[in-house]
Design a protein around this motif. Structure first.
Motif, PDB file in Angstrom:
ATOM      1  N   TYR A 577       4.682 -17.882  37.791  1.00  0.00           N
ATOM      2  CA  TYR A 577       4.212 -16.884  38.572  1.00  0.00           C
ATOM      3  C   TYR A 577       4.943 -16.352  39.296  1.00  0.00           C
ATOM      4  N   PRO A 598      -1.890 -13.331  34.975  1.00  0.00           N
ATOM      5  CA  PRO A 598      -2.123 -14.681  34.153  1.00  0.00           C
ATOM      6  C   PRO A 598      -1.559 -15.711  34.575  1.00  0.00           C
ATOM      7  N   CYS A 601      -3.020 -17.905  37.021  1.00  0.00           N
ATOM      8  CA  CYS A 601      -4.251 -18.766  37.004  1.00  0.00           C
ATOM      9  C   CYS A 601      -4.125 -20.293  37.276  1.00  0.00           C
ATOM     10  N   GLU A 605      -6.222 -22.354  39.850  1.00  0.00           N
ATOM     11  CA  GLU A 605      -7.087 -23.116  39.266  1.00  0.00           C
ATOM     12  C   GLU A 605      -6.795 -24.547  39.957  1.00  0.00           C
ATOM     13  N   ASP A 659      -3.226  -9.783  43.964  1.00  0.00           N
ATOM     14  CA  ASP A 659      -3.138 -11.462  43.817  1.00  0.00           C
ATOM     15  C   ASP A 659      -3.322 -11.854  45.098  1.00  0.00           C
ATOM     16  N   ASN A 663      -7.592 -12.462  45.551  1.00  0.00           N
ATOM     17  CA  ASN A 663      -7.535 -13.737  45.040  1.00  0.00           C
ATOM     18  C   ASN A 663      -7.168 -15.173  45.862  1.00  0.00           C
TER      19      ASN A 663
END
Length: 751
Positions: A577, A598, A601, A605, A659, A663
């Motif tokens: 990332y 992506p 993630c 997570e 992001d 998120n």
């Protein structure tokens, strides 16, 4: 002044005074004659034989005074001789008179001495006569006269007379005590004393029997030996010396109970077992319960009648029975010290006996108790060693299992404090020790048990440290979170204990041992992120300050380790990332239609998973400290390794903002109402990166133009705040603006 100088001086004075007249002989002759007359006049005035002048008169008067003084001195000497003669005669008279007075005083003292002896002999003769006639009232009255004589002569220096009077008093006291004791014992039988299970009845004794008992109690009070004449026991009582004998009526009331106590709990009786001290403790408490009310209704009125208000019949009765238990325990304590079970059982039963005695029957703290037996030096040392032994064994049992049983949460934890089984058991262990020793009257003894508690606290901390060091594998599945909860619970308990009166008193006494502080108290000067939001009101003036400091340091290390473990995973999962091509992302979508990058993630997570696990395993305040630390470090990590290491085009800046705002911040919004406050660097970075190109260029140029200028108001901070940048300095804001690909001209080094 020399003669020549004197002549010169005279000549100058003559010249000044007479001038040209000195050149005329006639004038000189007149001056000379005038001076001769003046000289003669002065000599006449200074002539001491001339009584008309002042000096002559003064000298004549002085001679007269001297003559009178000599005469007066002569007369004084004669008067002194006469007075000394008279004084010698008076001294002789005084000496003769003193000898006569001393002789008279001796005769008078001897006469008084003989009268006292005669009075004592008379009272003894009357006592002998009345004892034979069995007139108790007159016997008591005559004996009271003897005791009154003793009180009057208590300060008299006649030791032989006092000894004779004391022996006489004790002689008749023993006779009257035996005589009245027998009658008193008969009166007790008539009222069915003592009230045992075999003869206890709900029917009250006859009033006439009670009246007789009270009358005899009056007689017994009147034949009490004065305190000045009390004879020390022939056998030293040692630790039992604090038990002052009760007044005579209560001694006789206790006597049948003492006989029963000795019968059942001494010798070869089955009830005499060293491993069953509760039997005689229970018996003493039963007797107190069955008889103490009668002390108040039968005996106390008699005591009050004589004005002996300092005597409490109930307390005297209880003290006498407690002495029976103390004597029994003292006779066995030396032999049971070698039997750990019997010794510890006796300690527990003795403490329980004392507690029940004070709580149920209001036995005063000022009265001696059975605790005195337990605080003898050798007994106290054994007691402390047994406490330490059993406490250590208990801790071994608490933490011995290799499973998670010791760190299971209590089902009764209604406040969700995440109290582990081992923490609860350990605190209960310490509380039990405190309950056993807090009744000790001497603070020095209590301090020894306090040191044991502090030692056990340190031992428990070391054991938890060993458990943590032995942990391997996934930290989330380890005992580390449970250990942190355990430490935190113990800390909170110690903070509460530090404000309790029991421990405050011990802290005061501990400081009194030394002139200054007993120890240099350890207090952390700076609180880390793990303590900023935890309600731990630590004070340096508590007994547990140093222990709390060690526990807090251990807990902070554990929480820091948990936070660091999460961050290590996050850093590992965020590598891709952070290496995204932020400068080449397309801007084809609207902001609301964007999706998470992506490559982010895996990072989100693992972050979501670990935070959820930490929230589930840690106590709420500990979790708050951990997630705040994680958020703060994550903000710094992404800012330094992503924002400052990459350049952003419009698409990359917009994606970065998405992001963060859609998120990362919502992820932490599950645990706080203001997640953006923990990510100030990332939040302000996407603000600067997403400014319109014209606004960004203008802002950058303005910041550069005002950098280092003097004499002009510095409005850079105000400009940054207007666009929502409150934490970055102007140089850092320029540095972030330089990360935009659309700003490629006039780039300067702002580091």
């Amino acid at each position: 002044m020399t003669t020549s100088d004197m002549k010169q001086t005279i000549l100058r004075e003559l010249e000044d005074k007479y001038g040209d007249r000195l050149l005329d002989l006639g004038q000189c002759t007149d001056i000379y004659n005038s001076l001769l007359e003046h000289k003669a006049l002065i000599e006449a005035r200074l002539n001491p034989s001339n009584c008309e002048n002042l000096i002559g008169a003064a000298l004549q008067e002085a001679k007269q005074i001297v003559g009178e003084s000599v005469e007066i001195t002569s007369q004084s000497k004669k008067s002194i001789e006469v007075i000394e003669k008279e004084l010698r005669e008076i001294d002789q008279v005084n000496s003769d008179l003193k000898a006569r007075v001393d002789k008279l005083n001796t005769y008078q003292t001897t006469l008084q001495y003989l009268k006292v002896v005669q009075q004592i002999e008379y009272l003894c003769s009357e006592l002998q006569h009345e004892v034979s006639k069995k007139d108790d009232e007159k016997c008591v009255t005559l004996f009271a006269n003897i005791t009154e004589i003793y009180r009057i002569l208590s300060d008299c220096p006649l030791l032989h007379l006092k000894d004779f009077l004391k022996e006489t008093m004790l002689y008749w006291h023993n006779i009257l005590r035996d005589k009245l004791g027998k009658v008193f014992d008969e009166a007790l039988k008539q009222v069915k004393w003592p009230f045992l299970s075999a003869n206890f009845s709900l029917v009250s004794p006859f009033e006439v029997n009670v009246d007789k008992l009270q009358l005899l109690a009056e007689y017994l009070l009147q034949i009490e030996i004065p305190p000045e004449a009390n004879v020390p026991p022939s056998i030293p009582l040692g630790v039992l010396s604090d038990f002052i004998p009760p007044c005579l009526p209560i001694q006789l009331l206790i006597l049948p109970l003492r006989k029963r106590f000795i019968y059942h709990f001494y010798g070869n009786r089955k009830t005499n077992r060293v491993d069953r001290p509760e039997w005689y403790f229970t018996q003493i408490l039963t007797w107190i319960k069955d008889h103490q009310d009668y002390m108040g209704t039968w005996i106390q009125p008699v005591i009050d009648k004589f004005g002996l208000h300092h005597i409490d019949a109930k307390n005297e009765f209880m003290r006498g029975l407690v002495q029976l238990a103390a004597e029994k325990l003292n006779s066995e304590i030396s032999s049971i010290q070698f039997d750990d079970f019997a010794f510890s059982h006796s300690i527990d039963e003795a403490l329980g006996f004392d507690k029940e005695l004070r709580e149920l029957y209001n036995y005063p703290a000022s009265e001696p108790s059975i605790i005195g037996i337990l605080t003898q030096a050798q007994v106290l040392v054994k007691w402390l060693s047994m406490e330490k032994k059993y406490a250590t064994e208990k801790m071994d049992a608490i933490l011995s299992s290799s499973s998670m049983d010791a760190f299971d949460l209590l089902t009764s934890d209604v406040e969700d404090l995440k109290i582990t089984t081992c923490a609860d058991a350990f605190i209960t262990l310490l509380q039990t020790i405190a309950e056993r020793y807090e009744c000790l009257p001497q603070p020095g003894h209590r301090l020894q048990f306090l040191e044991l508690q502090l030692e056990l606290l340190d031992d428990f901390r070391v054991r938890l440290l060993q458990i943590v060091n032995a942990e391997e594998g996934d930290y989330m599945e380890s005992k580390i979170p449970s250990v942190a909860n355990t430490l935190y619970y113990v800390e909170n308990v110690l903070v509460d204990w530090g404000t309790m009166l029991h421990y405050l008193n011990l802290y005061y006494y501990k400081n009194q041992i030394n002139d200054a502080e007993y120890d240099a108290i350890l207090v952390s000067p700076n609180l880390s992120d793990f303590d900023d939001h935890i309600n731990m009101d630590l004070e340096s003036d508590t007994l547990f300050a140093e222990t709390l400091s060690l526990y807090r340091h251990f807990r902070r290390d554990l929480l820091a380790g948990l936070a660091e473990a999460v961050l290590m995973e996050v850093r590992k999962r965020s590598w891709n990332y952070r290496r995204e091509r932020w400068a080449f992302m397309k801007v084809g979508k609207e902001f609301r239609s964007l999706s998470l990058t992506p490559s982010a993630c895996p990072m989100f997570e693992v972050l979501s998973k670990r935070l959820h696990q930490l929230q589930k395993k840690l106590q709420s305040k500990l979790f708050i400290a951990v997630f705040r630390n994680i958020a703060t470090q994550l903000d710094t990590h992404l800012f330094e390794d992503l924002v400052l290491d990459n350049r952003f085009n419009d698409g990359g800046a917009l994606q970065f903002k998405f992001d963060i705002t859609r998120n990362l911040l919502p992820l932490f919004a599950h645990y706080t109402d203001m997640p953006a406050t923990y990510f100030p660097q990332l939040s302000e970075s996407y603000v600067l990166l997403n400014l319109a190109k014209g606004s960004a260029l203008l802002l950058r140029e303005t910041l550069l133009a005002l950098d280092g200028t003097t004499g002009v108001e510095d409005t850079r901070g105000k400009m940054l705040k207007e666009i929502g940048v409150n934490n970055f300095s102007p140089k850092m804001a320029i540095k972030i603006l330089n990360q935009r690909v659309d700003i490629t001209i006039n780039r300067v080094n702002v580091d």
